[in-house]
Design a protein around this motif. Structure first.
Motif, PDB file in Angstrom:
ATOM      1  N   LEU A  37       0.846  -1.190   0.000  1.00 37.25           N
ATOM      2  CA  LEU A  37       0.000   0.000   0.000  1.00 37.25           C
ATOM      3  C   LEU A  37       0.883   1.242   0.000  1.00 37.25           C
ATOM      4  CD1 LEU A  37      -2.525  -0.960   2.841  1.00 37.25           C
ATOM      5  CD2 LEU A  37      -2.950  -1.096   0.384  1.00 37.25           C
ATOM      6  N   ARG A  38       0.415   2.267  -0.693  1.00 35.95           N
ATOM      7  CA  ARG A  38       1.021   3.588  -0.535  1.00 35.95           C
ATOM      8  C   ARG A  38       0.035   4.415   0.276  1.00 35.95           C
ATOM      9  NH1 ARG A  38       5.155   6.386  -2.269  1.00 35.95           N
ATOM     10  NH2 ARG A  38       5.792   4.699  -3.669  1.00 35.95           N
ATOM     11  N   VAL A  39       0.460   4.789   1.492  1.00 36.12           N
ATOM     12  CA  VAL A  39      -0.448   5.447   2.417  1.00 36.12           C
ATOM     13  C   VAL A  39      -0.055   6.904   2.635  1.00 36.12           C
ATOM     14  CG1 VAL A  39      -1.000   3.296   3.608  1.00 36.12           C
ATOM     15  CG2 VAL A  39       0.879   4.713   4.435  1.00 36.12           C
ATOM     16  N   GLN A  40      -1.061   7.679   3.001  1.00 34.60           N
ATOM     17  CA  GLN A  40      -0.881   9.070   3.403  1.00 34.60           C
ATOM     18  C   GLN A  40      -1.472   9.221   4.800  1.00 34.60           C
ATOM     19  OE1 GLN A  40      -3.598  12.354   2.158  1.00 34.60           O
ATOM     20  NE2 GLN A  40      -1.835  12.978   0.901  1.00 34.60           N
ATOM     21  N   VAL A  41      -0.677   9.709   5.733  1.00 39.48           N
ATOM     22  CA  VAL A  41      -1.101   9.857   7.123  1.00 39.48           C
ATOM     23  C   VAL A  41      -1.093  11.338   7.474  1.00 39.48           C
ATOM     24  CG1 VAL A  41      -0.714   9.164   9.512  1.00 39.48           C
ATOM     25  CG2 VAL A  41      -0.090   7.614   7.660  1.00 39.48           C
ATOM     26  N   MET A  42      -2.241  11.805   7.941  1.00 41.44           N
ATOM     27  CA  MET A  42      -2.401  13.232   8.201  1.00 41.44           C
ATOM     28  C   MET A  42      -2.823  13.454   9.647  1.00 41.44           C
ATOM     29  SD  MET A  42      -4.826  16.009   6.232  1.00 41.44           S
ATOM     30  CE  MET A  42      -6.290  15.022   6.536  1.00 41.44           C
ATOM     31  N   LEU A  43      -2.155  14.414  10.295  1.00 43.92           N
ATOM     32  CA  LEU A  43      -2.542  14.840  11.632  1.00 43.92           C
ATOM     33  C   LEU A  43      -3.543  15.976  11.494  1.00 43.92           C
ATOM     34  CD1 LEU A  43      -2.174  14.817  14.723  1.00 43.92           C
ATOM     35  CD2 LEU A  43      -0.251  16.405  14.407  1.00 43.92           C
ATOM     36  N   VAL A 103      -7.498  16.959  25.386  1.00 44.32           N
ATOM     37  CA  VAL A 103      -7.354  17.405  24.002  1.00 44.32           C
ATOM     38  C   VAL A 103      -7.545  16.202  23.084  1.00 44.32           C
ATOM     39  CG1 VAL A 103      -5.771  18.375  22.289  1.00 44.32           C
ATOM     40  CG2 VAL A 103      -5.791  19.273  24.632  1.00 44.32           C
ATOM     41  N   ASN A 104      -8.392  16.356  22.079  1.00 45.09           N
ATOM     42  CA  ASN A 104      -8.583  15.306  21.078  1.00 45.09           C
ATOM     43  C   ASN A 104      -7.443  15.330  20.067  1.00 45.09           C
ATOM     44  OD1 ASN A 104     -10.966  14.016  21.862  1.00 45.09           O
ATOM     45  ND2 ASN A 104     -12.205  15.672  21.039  1.00 45.09           N
ATOM     46  N   VAL A 105      -6.817  14.168  19.854  1.00 49.63           N
ATOM     47  CA  VAL A 105      -5.771  14.022  18.851  1.00 49.63           C
ATOM     48  C   VAL A 105      -6.273  13.027  17.810  1.00 49.63           C
ATOM     49  CG1 VAL A 105      -3.375  13.399  18.399  1.00 49.63           C
ATOM     50  CG2 VAL A 105      -4.001  14.459  20.581  1.00 49.63           C
ATOM     51  N   THR A 106      -6.318  13.451  16.548  1.00 52.76           N
ATOM     52  CA  THR A 106      -6.869  12.623  15.482  1.00 52.76           C
ATOM     53  C   THR A 106      -5.878  12.499  14.342  1.00 52.76           C
ATOM     54  OG1 THR A 106      -9.122  13.317  16.025  1.00 52.76           O
ATOM     55  CG2 THR A 106      -8.777  12.337  13.854  1.00 52.76           C
ATOM     56  N   VAL A 107      -5.701  11.265  13.862  1.00 50.89           N
ATOM     57  CA  VAL A 107      -4.900  11.030  12.660  1.00 50.89           C
ATOM     58  C   VAL A 107      -5.761  10.255  11.669  1.00 50.89           C
ATOM     59  CG1 VAL A 107      -2.635  11.091  13.757  1.00 50.89           C
ATOM     60  CG2 VAL A 107      -3.893   8.941  13.648  1.00 50.89           C
ATOM     61  N   ILE A 108      -5.534  10.519  10.375  1.00 43.11           N
ATOM     62  CA  ILE A 108      -6.263   9.850   9.301  1.00 43.11           C
ATOM     63  C   ILE A 108      -5.243   9.229   8.359  1.00 43.11           C
ATOM     64  CG2 ILE A 108      -7.865  10.116   7.380  1.00 43.11           C
ATOM     65  CD1 ILE A 108      -9.061  12.507   8.801  1.00 43.11           C
ATOM     66  N   ALA A 109      -5.441   7.941   8.058  1.00 41.73           N
ATOM     67  CA  ALA A 109      -4.570   7.241   7.105  1.00 41.73           C
ATOM     68  C   ALA A 109      -5.405   6.829   5.897  1.00 41.73           C
ATOM     69  CB  ALA A 109      -3.920   6.020   7.750  1.00 41.73           C
ATOM     70  N   ARG A 110      -4.873   7.143   4.687  1.00 44.59           N
ATOM     71  CA  ARG A 110      -5.575   6.798   3.448  1.00 44.59           C
ATOM     72  C   ARG A 110      -4.650   5.975   2.554  1.00 44.59           C
ATOM     73  NH1 ARG A 110      -7.454  12.218   3.953  1.00 44.59           N
ATOM     74  NH2 ARG A 110      -9.744  12.371   4.029  1.00 44.59           N
ATOM     75  N   THR A 165      -8.833   8.475  16.951  1.00 43.48           N
ATOM     76  CA  THR A 165      -8.850   9.638  17.827  1.00 43.48           C
ATOM     77  C   THR A 165      -8.631   9.185  19.254  1.00 43.48           C
ATOM     78  OG1 THR A 165     -10.383  10.830  16.385  1.00 43.48           O
ATOM     79  CG2 THR A 165     -10.200  11.595  18.660  1.00 43.48           C
ATOM     80  N   LYS A 166      -7.725   9.863  19.947  1.00 40.79           N
ATOM     81  CA  LYS A 166      -7.468   9.569  21.351  1.00 40.79           C
ATOM     82  C   LYS A 166      -7.425  10.865  22.149  1.00 40.79           C
ATOM     83  CE  LYS A 166      -5.053   5.115  21.355  1.00 40.79           C
ATOM     84  NZ  LYS A 166      -3.823   4.407  21.776  1.00 40.79           N
ATOM     85  N   LEU A 167      -7.712  10.741  23.444  1.00 40.69           N
ATOM     86  CA  LEU A 167      -7.676  11.887  24.346  1.00 40.69           C
ATOM     87  C   LEU A 167      -6.293  12.015  24.964  1.00 40.69           C
ATOM     88  CD1 LEU A 167     -11.086  11.663  26.243  1.00 40.69           C
ATOM     89  CD2 LEU A 167     -10.400  13.358  24.542  1.00 40.69           C
ATOM     90  N   LEU A 168      -5.807  13.238  25.002  1.00 43.36           N
ATOM     91  CA  LEU A 168      -4.515  13.544  25.607  1.00 43.36           C
ATOM     92  C   LEU A 168      -4.748  14.473  26.794  1.00 43.36           C
ATOM     93  CD1 LEU A 168      -1.370  13.492  25.508  1.00 43.36           C
ATOM     94  CD2 LEU A 168      -1.521  15.516  24.031  1.00 43.36           C
TER      95      LEU A 168
END
Length: 727
Positions: free
Chosen positions: A638-644, A684-691, A716-719
């Motif tokens: 896979l070629r993935v893109q991970v975005m914060l 604080v909500n921390v969210t990452v998205i991988a496509r 998404t996780k709480l910090l």
């Protein structure tokens, strides 16, 4: 103002990404030199675990720390998991004291696994026993009673502690019947050895045990090398007679719907039969669920001879589930009762046959599965799908809440015995004898007083005495009828456990057996008062069981599906967005009765997923590194893109891109990092998205793909952000 309080517990419902498996021998013997230990990480998807293992194998001191003695002795172990996802090692047995009485005869393994890339950690423990013998000897099938003069038969089983059969090994059967008798046996391919013992010199109670035959040259310490079975005690079933009734034992579990051929052998005492030839009626009572389920009869003609065998067909139906007892008896002309019994184990079946199937056993999240339900026409089926991790993670509810045949049958109410009230009217007197007691009554054929020899014809002179007929009896019959839960009313004497004819306790009420006389010319009236009835809905008892209540941490299916008049239905179900193993089962009710489908396992997985590894807490305005790991579960690259995701509470520092990318090939992981600073306090909500991206650029030499389902994953996780430290 009055108030009230209530306590409750708050638990983290987040599920671990992997399970910990410990492989440790069930038993460790004093002769073992090394103790194997495996610590494995298991993903529901089947992906190979990579990480680091730490383990301690400990033996505790029996009395704690005394006189500077450590409370336990431990071996410390650590290392990386291998290509199979396991850390494997062998611990020298010399690290422990396997023979000392000062230490517990148990070893305890405490392990933890640290997942590579995410820093996720999980612990587990397991124990094993320390034993001084590695062989188990058991009497697998033998009777509790013996007939003097009739060969006593049985089977012994020899197996290792791991359950494997020990074949071609010599066994000794040691019999203590006043004098020690020894017989040598040889185990077959299944570890079994059958024996036949001469009982002509046996009296009263006889004890026996099995030993492994060991040559003196093998070990000077024969006492340590002699492996013994648990002692077996057998008792004389009759005195002064050679009459014998034997029901052949059935070892296997019987399937429902297939009849069983019950084979019976008999030997009749010529004296007990008398001079006059007459036919005999052998009765087989099949008892199950607190009642007499079936009665089988076999007439032995007058010219049948004093010995022989016959078989009767017994239908195996729901009324015998899960276990039954067969009690056989015959009343001889001398009034002697010859009896035998055996137990039957029946498979736990249900009146309604049901089936639950899925179009796939492994499904990608976001797709749809076809679920097919088959049951009796008019059935209503309840389907459940529960995350297996939720059940295995529960310390209290381990195994509880799983609906299976054992749970259903163990939850059904036990039918209590009905209450009988009966009257005995004598033709010579208007006086009535009334007796009532719980339990079930078996009416044996009455013996005409004038058919009894004159010396025993005491019934004419003592019509109301409990010692009505001083008849020869088979002491073993007493225990057999008592063990079957039967009450008897008869003028044939079943006998008492003691060797005396009739003790006072037995004459009154010994163990619930009442040898009640039936006098000639009497009429016997019986009235049955029904005991507590079974609940109309057998499941009502199951649902009231507090052990069935459980908090489903993750539930996928919880549906009611009617199958209609055709007896089948097909339903489309969406696959949940979680990677795990689901236990799916079904319970159906219909006019025929209950139906239970065996549980099946469905694995749902994402082609790839992203996980965040966050510290428990950070300090406001201080920089830290945020780590996200992408796992590829496909057999393709896979070629993935991970975005914060942007957030006013989280600042990405200069030099760190909000979007990262790269190739992740089959069964691989890739970690992405961002240098960030938390600007706001609190949660604080921390969210990452991988496509997964469509790309013509190769990943090494392979073309990357985009999965049809699950081409994007979000986490998404709480910090927790704490206030700055005071200087």
């Amino acid at each position: 103002m009055e108030g009230s309080s209530h306590q409750f517990t708050v638990k983290d419902s987040g599920q671990p990404n992997f399970e910990v498996l410990i492989r440790l021998p069930r038993f460790v013997t004093e002769k073992d030199e090394k103790i194997p230990l495996d610590v494995c990480g298991l993903y529901p998807s089947g992906k190979t675990f990579r990480g680091r293992a730490e383990a301690r194998l400990c033996q505790f001191y029996s009395f704690g720390a005394v006189l500077n003695t450590p409370a336990m002795t431990c071996a410390e172990l650590r290392g990386q998991t291998g290509r199979n996802g396991c850390f494997s090692t062998e611990v020298p047995a010399t690290s422990f004291n396997l023979t000392s009485l000062d230490y517990e005869h148990q070893l305890h393994a405490f392990v933890s696994l640290l997942e590579e890339g995410t820093g996720m950690q999980r612990a587990a423990s397991k124990s094993c026993m320390i034993v001084d013998e590695e062989i188990i000897i058991a009497f697998e099938s033998s009777d509790e009673f013996y007939k003097p003069g009739v060969p006593y038969t049985g089977t012994m089983l020899l197996k290792g502690l791991n359950g494997s059969a020990i074949t071609e090994k010599e066994l000794l059967v040691m019999v203590n019947a006043g004098e020690i008798q020894t017989k040598t046996l040889l185990t077959d391919g299944s570890g079994r050895a059958s024996f036949e013992l001469d009982t002509s010199g046996w009296k009263d109670r006889v004890s026996m045990h099995g030993e492994v035959k060991t040559a003196a040259s093998e070990d000077e310490n024969l006492e340590h090398r002699s492996y013994k079975s648990a002692p077996r005690h057998v008792y004389a079933a009759s005195v002064g007679t050679t009459s014998f009734l034997k029901i052949h034992r059935v070892k296997k579990e019987l399937p429902c719907g297939q009849p069983l051929q019950l084979s019976v052998d008999y030997v009749l005492d010529e004296k007990a039969m008398g001079n006059k030839q007459q036919s005999l009626d052998v009765v087989l009572l099949v008892l199950a669920k607190g009642t007499i389920a079936t009665v089988l009869r076999k007439e032995l003609p007058a010219d049948a001879g004093l010995s022989g065998s016959f078989s009767l067909e017994l239908p195996i139906g729901l009324e015998l589930v899960p276990a039954a007892k067969v009690l056989g008896y015959v009343v001889l002309p001398s009034s002697e009762v010859v009896a035998d019994s055996t137990k039957l184990k029946v498979a736990k079946c249900f009146p309604s046959e049901v089936n639950l199937s899925f179009s796939e056993q492994r499904a990608v999240v976001g797709s749809q599965l076809h679920m097919k339900v088959q049951a009796a026409p008019g059935s209503l089926c309840a389907i459940y799908g529960v995350d297996q991790r939720g059940q295995s993670s529960s310390s209290k509810g381990k195994g509880k809440g799983k609906l299976n045949p054992d749970v259903v049958y163990n939850s059904l109410p036990i039918p209590s015995g009905s209450t009988y009230s009966f009257e005995l009217e004598e033709f010579t007197s208007s006086q009535k004898l009334r007796c009532g007691y719980g339990g079930r009554i078996l009416f044996l054929p009455s013996i005409n007083c004038y058919d009894v020899p004159w010396k025993r014809r005491t019934c004419r002179r003592q019509p109301r005495s409990w010692q009505v007929l001083q008849l020869d009896a088979q002491p073993g019959s007493y225990s057999l009828f008592e063990g079957a839960g039967l009450k008897t009313a008869t003028n044939v004497e079943l006998g008492c456990p003691s060797s005396n004819s009739l003790s006072a306790g037995c004459r009154i009420m010994a163990g619930g057996i009442l040898p009640l006389p039936i006098l000639p010319g009497s009429t016997f009236k019986s009235r049955l008062f029904a005991g507590p009835e079974l609940e109309a809905d057998p499941l009502a008892h199951v649902l009231k069981d507090p052990g069935m209540q459980m908090g489903f941490l993750e539930t996928w299916l919880w549906e009611l599906v009617p199958v209609g008049d055709h007896g089948s239905a097909e339903v489309k179900v969406p696959v949940p967005n979680i990677t795990t193993e689901w236990e799916v089962g079904m319970l159906c009710t219909s006019p025929l009765g209950l139906g239970l489908a065996p549980a099946t396992t469905i694995t749902t997985f994402k082609p790839f997923f992203v996980e965040l590894a966050l510290p428990y807490a950070v300090v406001q305005h201080e920089a830290f590194t945020l780590v996200a790991t992408v796992f590829n579960l496909l057999h393709h690259c896979l070629r993935v893109q991970v975005m914060l995701m942007e957030s006013v509470e989280l600042e990405v520092l200069a030099g760190s891109d909000k979007v990262n990318g790269g190739c992740v090939c089959a069964d691989e992981t890739r970690t992405f990092q961002w240098d960030v600073r938390a600007t706001s306090m609190g949660e604080v909500n921390v969210t990452v998205i991988a496509r997964a991206l469509q790309s013509e650029e190769l990943c090494g030499t392979k073309v990357p793909v985009v999965p049809a389902h699950g081409h994007m994953d979000t986490e998404t996780k709480l910090l927790m952000v704490q206030p700055p430290r005071l200087m």
